[in-house]
Design an enzyme around this catalytic site. Sequence first.
Site, PDB file in Angstrom:
ATOM      1  N   SER A   1      -3.767   3.812  -1.537  1.00 44.90           N
ATOM      2  CA  SER A   1      -4.038   2.703  -2.461  1.00 44.90           C
ATOM      3  C   SER A   1      -3.528   1.424  -1.828  1.00 44.90           C
ATOM      4  O   SER A   1      -2.491   1.421  -1.164  1.00 44.90           O
ATOM      5  CB  SER A   1      -3.337   2.912  -3.800  1.00 44.90           C
ATOM      6  OG  SER A   1      -3.905   4.002  -4.486  1.00 44.90           O
TER       7      SER A   1
ATOM      8  N   SER B   1       0.833  -1.208   0.000  1.00 43.52           N
ATOM      9  CA  SER B   1       0.000   0.000   0.000  1.00 43.52           C
ATOM     10  C   SER B   1       0.862   1.250   0.000  1.00 43.52           C
ATOM     11  O   SER B   1       2.062   1.202   0.284  1.00 43.52           O
ATOM     12  CB  SER B   1      -0.935   0.000   1.213  1.00 43.52           C
ATOM     13  OG  SER B   1      -0.183  -0.049   2.393  1.00 43.52           O
ATOM     14  N   ASP B   2       0.219   2.353  -0.305  1.00 40.88           N
ATOM     15  CA  ASP B   2       0.900   3.645  -0.270  1.00 40.88           C
ATOM     16  C   ASP B   2      -0.108   4.728   0.086  1.00 40.88           C
ATOM     17  O   ASP B   2      -1.250   4.694  -0.384  1.00 40.88           O
ATOM     18  CB  ASP B   2       1.547   3.965  -1.621  1.00 40.88           C
ATOM     19  CG  ASP B   2       2.516   5.120  -1.489  1.00 40.88           C
ATOM     20  OD1 ASP B   2       3.625   4.897  -0.954  1.00 40.88           O
ATOM     21  OD2 ASP B   2       2.163   6.251  -1.869  1.00 40.88           O
ATOM     22  N   THR B   3       0.326   5.661   0.913  1.00 41.69           N
ATOM     23  CA  THR B   3      -0.532   6.781   1.323  1.00 41.69           C
ATOM     24  C   THR B   3       0.176   8.091   1.024  1.00 41.69           C
ATOM     25  O   THR B   3       1.372   8.228   1.291  1.00 41.69           O
ATOM     26  CB  THR B   3      -0.838   6.708   2.842  1.00 41.69           C
ATOM     27  OG1 THR B   3      -1.507   5.479   3.120  1.00 41.69           O
ATOM     28  CG2 THR B   3      -1.725   7.866   3.291  1.00 41.69           C
TER      29      THR B   3
END
Length: 196
Positions: free
Chosen positions: A113, A76-78
Amino acid sequence: MLQELLKNHEIILASGSPRRQKFFQDLEIPVKIDVRPVDEVFSEHLKKEEITDFLSVLKSEVFLNDLKENQILITSDTIVYNEAKALGKPKDHAEAVKMISSLSGKNHEVITSVCFTSKNYQKVLNHSTRVYFSELTEKEIEYYVTNFKPFDKAGGYAIQEWIGLIGIKKIEGSYFNVVGLPTHEVYKTLKEMLNS
């Protein structure tokens, strides 16, 4: 129940974030933590969730040759998206102060995501939450950065810490997404994958 569906599967969480790890613990989803270094570089023409989608998929690529049939990888990435700019994690004290100052008295988006990868399947989802900050004084920002050292947090702040308690007046969307993971979406997607 998801717990029953997971009996024959192993979930690999490729995240060093203690907050994300705690979410899986709270969801009662056992995970194996495996963090591999990735150069998080993206093209300047990407915007908003295009950035986080791209990075969450990029983080999965270093695992592709190692995945077994019964494994599901979660990457994931924020980012904090403010005034058409993506704010990642601040490099140092000065950058954290600058980031929070740019958010003070305004609203911004927190976009996460999540990429689910198995041997023959990949799905990416993203979630956006709008966060509204009150005006913060220079002293408040300095105090927060000095005492809480938010260098592992997108945008230089954590909603669940002091700055969030005093500065965030409202949000639109998932609170848990701002902490680092849209947990309701993750649970739903895992259930769908394991039921298919």
